[in-house]
Design a protein around this motif. Structure first.
Motif, PDB file in Angstrom:
ATOM      1  N   TRP A 154      -3.151  21.766  19.889  1.00 32.53           N
ATOM      2  CA  TRP A 154      -3.303  22.538  21.130  1.00 32.53           C
ATOM      3  C   TRP A 154      -4.772  22.583  21.526  1.00 32.53           C
ATOM      4  N   LEU A 155      -5.035  22.945  22.757  1.00 34.01           N
ATOM      5  CA  LEU A 155      -6.385  22.966  23.282  1.00 34.01           C
ATOM      6  C   LEU A 155      -7.310  23.842  22.447  1.00 34.01           C
ATOM      7  N   SER A 156      -6.798  24.960  21.949  1.00 32.41           N
ATOM      8  CA  SER A 156      -7.619  25.881  21.154  1.00 32.41           C
ATOM      9  C   SER A 156      -8.047  25.286  19.825  1.00 32.41           C
ATOM     10  N   ASP A 157      -7.424  24.170  19.398  1.00 34.81           N
ATOM     11  CA  ASP A 157      -7.820  23.508  18.159  1.00 34.81           C
ATOM     12  C   ASP A 157      -9.004  22.564  18.367  1.00 34.81           C
ATOM     13  N   LEU A 158      -9.344  22.277  19.612  1.00 32.08           N
ATOM     14  CA  LEU A 158     -10.358  21.282  19.924  1.00 32.08           C
ATOM     15  C   LEU A 158     -11.741  21.903  20.099  1.00 32.08           C
ATOM     16  N   ARG A 159     -12.766  21.079  19.859  1.00 33.77           N
ATOM     17  CA  ARG A 159     -14.149  21.483  20.066  1.00 33.77           C
ATOM     18  C   ARG A 159     -14.831  20.455  20.956  1.00 33.77           C
ATOM     19  N   PRO A 160     -15.778  20.900  21.792  1.00 36.65           N
ATOM     20  CA  PRO A 160     -16.406  19.975  22.749  1.00 36.65           C
ATOM     21  C   PRO A 160     -17.167  18.848  22.044  1.00 36.65           C
ATOM     22  N   ALA A 161     -17.183  17.696  22.695  1.00 35.14           N
ATOM     23  CA  ALA A 161     -18.021  16.579  22.262  1.00 35.14           C
ATOM     24  C   ALA A 161     -19.061  16.319  23.348  1.00 35.14           C
ATOM     25  N   PHE A 162     -20.274  16.007  22.945  1.00 35.73           N
ATOM     26  CA  PHE A 162     -21.383  15.687  23.854  1.00 35.73           C
ATOM     27  C   PHE A 162     -21.773  16.864  24.743  1.00 35.73           C
ATOM     28  N   ALA A 163     -21.365  18.061  24.385  1.00 30.05           N
ATOM     29  CA  ALA A 163     -21.697  19.247  25.191  1.00 30.05           C
ATOM     30  C   ALA A 163     -21.546  20.475  24.319  1.00 30.05           C
ATOM     31  N   ASP A 164     -22.136  21.566  24.782  1.00 30.38           N
ATOM     32  CA  ASP A 164     -22.019  22.831  24.053  1.00 30.38           C
ATOM     33  C   ASP A 164     -20.753  23.588  24.403  1.00 30.38           C
ATOM     34  N   ARG A 165     -20.135  23.214  25.506  1.00 28.49           N
ATOM     35  CA  ARG A 165     -18.936  23.933  25.937  1.00 28.49           C
ATOM     36  C   ARG A 165     -18.054  23.010  26.761  1.00 28.49           C
ATOM     37  N   PHE A 166     -16.786  23.391  26.885  1.00 29.22           N
ATOM     38  CA  PHE A 166     -15.866  22.684  27.759  1.00 29.22           C
ATOM     39  C   PHE A 166     -16.116  23.083  29.210  1.00 29.22           C
ATOM     40  N   PRO A 167     -15.685  22.279  30.177  1.00 31.84           N
ATOM     41  CA  PRO A 167     -15.942  22.615  31.586  1.00 31.84           C
ATOM     42  C   PRO A 167     -15.263  23.886  32.062  1.00 31.84           C
ATOM     43  N   PHE A 168     -14.223  24.334  31.366  1.00 30.45           N
ATOM     44  CA  PHE A 168     -13.546  25.571  31.780  1.00 30.45           C
ATOM     45  C   PHE A 168     -14.180  26.802  31.141  1.00 30.45           C
ATOM     46  N   GLU A 169     -15.172  26.619  30.286  1.00 36.83           N
ATOM     47  CA  GLU A 169     -15.858  27.736  29.653  1.00 36.83           C
ATOM     48  C   GLU A 169     -17.093  28.081  30.472  1.00 36.83           C
ATOM     49  N   PRO A 170     -17.198  29.301  30.972  1.00 33.60           N
ATOM     50  CA  PRO A 170     -18.255  29.627  31.934  1.00 33.60           C
ATOM     51  C   PRO A 170     -19.659  29.590  31.374  1.00 33.60           C
ATOM     52  N   ASP A 171     -19.845  29.954  30.097  1.00 25.43           N
ATOM     53  CA  ASP A 171     -21.173  29.918  29.510  1.00 25.43           C
ATOM     54  C   ASP A 171     -21.038  29.939  27.994  1.00 25.43           C
ATOM     55  N   LEU A 172     -22.148  29.750  27.298  1.00 23.59           N
ATOM     56  CA  LEU A 172     -22.089  29.657  25.843  1.00 23.59           C
ATOM     57  C   LEU A 172     -21.560  30.922  25.194  1.00 23.59           C
ATOM     58  N   GLU A 173     -21.936  32.080  25.742  1.00 25.87           N
ATOM     59  CA  GLU A 173     -21.481  33.338  25.163  1.00 25.87           C
ATOM     60  C   GLU A 173     -19.977  33.508  25.307  1.00 25.87           C
ATOM     61  N   ALA A 174     -19.427  33.023  26.428  1.00 28.24           N
ATOM     62  CA  ALA A 174     -17.986  33.193  26.669  1.00 28.24           C
ATOM     63  C   ALA A 174     -17.160  32.123  25.978  1.00 28.24           C
ATOM     64  N   ALA A 175     -17.813  31.041  25.512  1.00 27.87           N
ATOM     65  CA  ALA A 175     -17.059  29.903  24.988  1.00 27.87           C
ATOM     66  C   ALA A 175     -16.110  30.248  23.850  1.00 27.87           C
ATOM     67  N   PRO A 176     -16.523  31.005  22.817  1.00 25.35           N
ATOM     68  CA  PRO A 176     -15.568  31.290  21.737  1.00 25.35           C
ATOM     69  C   PRO A 176     -14.341  32.036  22.209  1.00 25.35           C
ATOM     70  N   LEU A 177     -14.541  33.000  23.124  1.00 23.19           N
ATOM     71  CA  LEU A 177     -13.388  33.741  23.638  1.00 23.19           C
ATOM     72  C   LEU A 177     -12.500  32.833  24.457  1.00 23.19           C
ATOM     73  N   ALA A 178     -13.118  31.955  25.235  1.00 25.56           N
ATOM     74  CA  ALA A 178     -12.325  31.051  26.074  1.00 25.56           C
ATOM     75  C   ALA A 178     -11.459  30.150  25.217  1.00 25.56           C
ATOM     76  N   ARG A 179     -12.023  29.681  24.081  1.00 18.90           N
ATOM     77  CA  ARG A 179     -11.222  28.808  23.233  1.00 18.90           C
ATOM     78  C   ARG A 179     -10.052  29.561  22.614  1.00 18.90           C
ATOM     79  N   LEU A 180     -10.290  30.796  22.232  1.00 20.73           N
ATOM     80  CA  LEU A 180      -9.230  31.570  21.616  1.00 20.73           C
ATOM     81  C   LEU A 180      -8.088  31.823  22.566  1.00 20.73           C
ATOM     82  N   SER A 181      -8.382  31.957  23.858  1.00 20.50           N
ATOM     83  CA  SER A 181      -7.331  32.289  24.826  1.00 20.50           C
ATOM     84  C   SER A 181      -6.697  31.066  25.431  1.00 20.50           C
ATOM     85  N   ALA A 182      -7.234  29.876  25.172  1.00 16.89           N
ATOM     86  CA  ALA A 182      -6.720  28.666  25.827  1.00 16.89           C
ATOM     87  C   ALA A 182      -5.343  28.303  25.326  1.00 16.89           C
TER      88      ALA A 182
END
Length: 442
Positions: A414-442
């Motif tokens: 599932w999407l929540s199992d994945l981690r970004p490549a070549f970037a600090d965050r996925f395009p749907f993650e608004p910023d670095l601070e929000a990224a962990p929460l965004a992954r958990l809810s994806a």
């Protein structure tokens, strides 16, 4: 042989019939008890057509259609099954069983993709119950009378609709509020009637939801999500209101709107019966377009040959292959999930076996919180093995169609199992601070 029109003949089987039905599969008493334990948590409903026409009982419990509709002991953790089985064996009270089942259900992510929190539209402070404004142009509506199905799929991501918990159910009978909401949002051009299954409703009830939408000029398409062609094709051929239902479909088309019949087929056997062919022909004769979709499910349809066979048969009958989905992060996902890399290979191998007219299909696609994420493949870039992905649809239209990459993970489902490549965050993650929460809810 197709029966004559005018007698419905529908017979539903529910959990109270489960012990009797399991006897056909050769289960002993203890095995039946453990399956019944699972059925206290996950909903069970099927019908005589599925039981008598689709299931190969000589191959049960390994038959794919049997697995499609009957609970399996290992759909839940062994400790939970044993706990429930002990309660059943000791003839525990209904209240005790309900409390334990509710506890287990809440560990199964009953509403994935933020369905209750993120999708439900609001007018001021008031929640619009029974609606989801999922994407800018698309509103989903859950008719109150359509909150069941002719049979339940064991993998269904909407299983929480069927367990009798009002707080988990999405439903409304206020089509006037739907029309008003759409009128206030000119970006909405498509309404999807879903559930449950809207085609469980009779024609007169279905008409009450559909007719008002015909007066809304901005609506370009009305979609109906349904498994009825697979589980009860008589709905369009021999049921007493079959002709009236088809006339309603024709009225939608004559009004200048597209009627998209979103048919769920999970296995080629669901397409074999002559009555299915006749039902498809009759629906298409109204001018409606039938698009087909299903998730890839381990032990049911996780082979390229199965999907290629389905797509070819669907195309022959005049239907349009539309989506191969990934099993959602809810219910017995651990039992049914196929790793993303395997899902992609199955999709690719099936896609390679069919002609161009079948290649309208898209997938494998994850209907996650930010949108529908398609796995385009696995490749190596700058010495790093990665998944290639893109959004087919998204809450944020700006990221639709833009490729992005995730680190290769052969175990990811599932999407929540994945981690970004070549970037600090996925395009749907608004910023670095929000990224962990965004992954958990994806």
């Amino acid at each position: 042989m197709i029966p004559s029109q005018g007698t419905r003949g529908f017979r539903a089987y529910t959990a109270k019939h489960l012990d009797e039905l399991l006897g056909r599969a050769g289960f002993d008493g203890d095995a039946r008890l453990r399956v019944r334990a699972v059925a206290t948590v996950l909903p069970f409903r099927t019908n005589a057509y599925v039981v008598d026409e689709l299931i190969d009982w000589s191959a049960a419990p390994d038959d794919p259609i049997y697995r499609l509709v009957f609970p399996q002991e290992d759909m839940l953790p062994k400790a939970d099954v044993s706990r429930l089985a002990d309660l059943l064996r000791d003839e525990a009270s209904a209240a005790q069983l309900k409390a334990v089942a509710a506890e287990i259900r809440m560990r199964l992510n009953p509403h994935p993709a933020g369905q209750l929190e993120l999708n439900v539209p609001r007018v001021g402070l008031e929640t619009m119950e029974g609606m989801q404004h999922k994407y800018p142009e698309t509103v989903l509506f859950f008719p109150k009378q359509g909150q069941t199905c002719h049979a339940y799929c064991t993998y269904c991501f909407r299983w929480a609709q069927f367990i009798g918990e009002p707080d988990l159910k999405m439903a409304s009978d206020d089509v006037g509020r739907l029309v008003s909401y759409v009128g206030e949002h000119p970006e909405v051009t498509s309404v999807l009637l879903t559930g449950g299954d809207p085609m469980i409703m009779g024609e007169s009830v279905l008409r009450r939801y559909v007719e008002p939408l015909l007066q809304v000029e901005q609506i370009e398409s009305i979609r109906i999500g349904t498994k009825s062609l697979a589980y009860w094709p008589a709905r369009f051929v021999t049921d007493p209101d079959a002709d009236a239902t088809l006339e309603l479909f024709a009225e939608v088309v004559r009004s200048g709107k597209n009627l998209a019949f979103m048919a769920h087929f999970s296995h080629p056997r669901e397409l074999e019966s002559p009555i299915v062919e006749e039902a498809v022909r009759r629906i298409r004769d109204t001018g409606a377009v039938i698009r087909t979709q299903a998730p890839i499910i381990r032990s049911i349809n996780d082979s390229a040959e199965t999907w290629a066979s389905m797509w070819r048969r669907q195309s022959t009958l005049g239907m349009i292959p539309y989506y191969m989905f990934v099993e959602r992060d809810t219910g017995p996902q651990d039992y049914f999930a196929v790793p993303l890399v395997d899902a992609y290979e199955i999709f690719r191998d099936a896609y390679a076996q069919v002609s161009g007219v079948c290649r309208t299909v898209r997938g494998p696609s994850m209907s996650a919180t930010p949108g529908k994420v398609c796995v385009d493949g696995v490749t190596e870039i700058a010495g790093q093995k990665v998944f290639m992905l893109h959004f087919i649809q998204a809450r944020d239209p700006e990221i639709v169609g833009r490729p992005f990459f995730a680190r290769y993970d052969p175990e990811a489902v599932w999407l929540s199992d994945l981690r970004p490549a070549f970037a600090d965050r996925f395009p749907f993650e608004p910023d670095l601070e929000a990224a962990p929460l965004a992954r958990l809810s994806a």
